[in-house]
Write an enzyme that holds these catalytic residues in place. Structure first.
Site, PDB file in Angstrom:
ATOM      1  CD  GLU A   1      35.789  52.694  29.755  1.00 27.86           C
ATOM      2  OE1 GLU A   1      35.788  52.710  28.640  1.00 27.86           O
ATOM      3  OE2 GLU A   1      35.823  53.476  30.636  1.00 27.86           O
TER       4      GLU A   1
ATOM      5  CD  GLN B   1      48.757  26.494  56.313  1.00 34.86           C
ATOM      6  OE1 GLN B   1      48.862  27.244  57.166  1.00 34.86           O
ATOM      7  NE2 GLN B   1      47.976  25.269  56.143  1.00 34.86           N
TER       8      GLN B   1
END
Length: 380
Positions: A243, A280
């Protein structure tokens, strides 16, 4: 070292992408709020419910790495992560313990129905007072004179429980041995003494219904015990390996889908006369999203490669699970910030990824527990 998929892996990934685009996307499902039998049937027909189940029982017979690649494609193509989670919990936490520890008779009886989706599987181990401390179970199973067991207990947060036909559950059979006195069992929905609650309301993965499971003088045949008495810890750890690796591969796919959407938005959304990606502050967030994705991918594939070599090392699996869980949450927050107000609208799908990523840091072992496993494996 070859990072390319082989032909079979490419074929599976392409098939899953097609199923997601042509069939699952058409189901709608009202922003993925509810489980639908139609979506489950589509998954069964496509082989998505038995990826790791051996071919002799109707599954695809894939190893851990090929299964992870398939689950990555599932998470990349399907926007309903609740459905993806339901399918993963069904096969990795329920079917795989049966594959690895059940009797031959039980395998022949149950696995083909799980692989096809005729049966829905659930794993019930968590209790109200035993979450991360899964060895401290209050549920008890007493051997009976006829060879059966009498099971009493209360389980919570069991994925798929309200819709499940088969439960893999755990109870203490030998309390004097502590964690080594726990045994695993298969319990059918029709068993007398088994009761399941209504679905729990939760913030994430809503189309995978979770519920509480009650065992009240529930009789379980000895043939439905998984492995030997007292082997429950081994059964559970094996299922968690599958899992934590293969289920979380789907969330790696979600991260990739999220990144693609965010890049497209940053390129096309204009503010102050230019794309927001020219700023940015935005571009660096996207760079971090890419870094998290690719780092987690390498850790995942390394862990799955080890499983295929017969070395299900807890260290590599914990590193992979932690990287995907924390990466998915951090990247989801970044995506919402980049989308701004639109990131808070259901129609854009970004807020759902944030909600679902919260769950990744909790289920299948919390992020804190993964840190503990890593520290233990480093002999700290």
């Amino acid at each position: 070292m070859d990072f390319n998929y082989d032909d079979t892996q490419k074929k599976h990934a392409a098939m899953i992408a097609q199923v997601c685009a042509e069939q699952l996307a058409a189901c709608g499902n009202e922003h993925s709020r509810y489980f639908t039998a139609r979506q489950w049937a589509i998954c069964g027909e496509a082989g998505l419910l038995g990826l790791s189940i051996p071919r002799e029982y109707g599954g695809q017979g894939l190893g851990a790495l090929s299964t992870a690649i398939a689950m990555h494609a599932f998470g990349l193509g399907c926007t309903d992560m609740g459905l993806v989670f339901a399918a993963a919990a069904h096969q990795f936490a329920c079917a795989m313990p049966i594959v690895e520890f059940a009797t031959a008779e039980t395998k022949r009886d149950v696995l083909p129905k799980l692989a096809s989706g005729e049966f829905i599987g659930s794993n019930a181990i968590t209790e109200p007072e035993a979450g991360s401390d899964s060895s401290n179970l209050k549920s008890r199973a007493w051997p009976q004179a006829d060879g059966s067991y009498r099971l009493d207990g209360h389980k919570s947060f069991a994925g798929n429980a309200p819709i499940a036909d088969i439960f893999v559950t755990y109870a203490t059979t030998q309390p004097e041995y502590g964690a080594l006195g726990v045994s695993g069992f298969i319990v059918h929905r029709s068993s007398a003494g088994l009761r399941v609650s209504e679905p729990l309301d939760k913030v994430c993965l809503r189309s995978c219904p979770a519920g509480e499971v009650f065992f009240d003088d529930c009789r379980v045949p000895e043939v439905n015990r998984l492995g030997e008495e007292g082997q429950g810890r081994q059964v559970f750890q094996s299922s968690m390996g599958w899992e934590r690796a293969c289920l979380f591969a789907a969330f790696l796919g979600m991260m990739e889908r999220q990144l693609e959407q965010t890049i497209e938005h940053a390129r096309t959304r204009r503010q102050f006369g230019k794309p927001i990606g020219d700023n940015q502050a935005v571009s660096h967030r996207i760079a971090q999203m890419k870094l998290r994705l690719e780092s987690a991918r390498l850790l995942l594939f390394r862990a799955c490669w080890g499983m295929d070599q017969g070395d299900p090392g807890q260290l590599n699996i914990a590193l992979s699970k932690l990287a995907i869980s924390e990466g998915a949450l951090a990247s989801s927050i970044d995506a919402v910030r980049i989308f701004g107000g639109r990131g808070c609208l259901e129609s854009f799908g970004i807020e759902a990824m944030l909600r679902d990523s919260i769950g990744t840091t909790i289920f299948s072992g919390t992020s804190d527990m993964q840190h503990e496993i890593i520290a233990r494996e480093l002999k700290l």
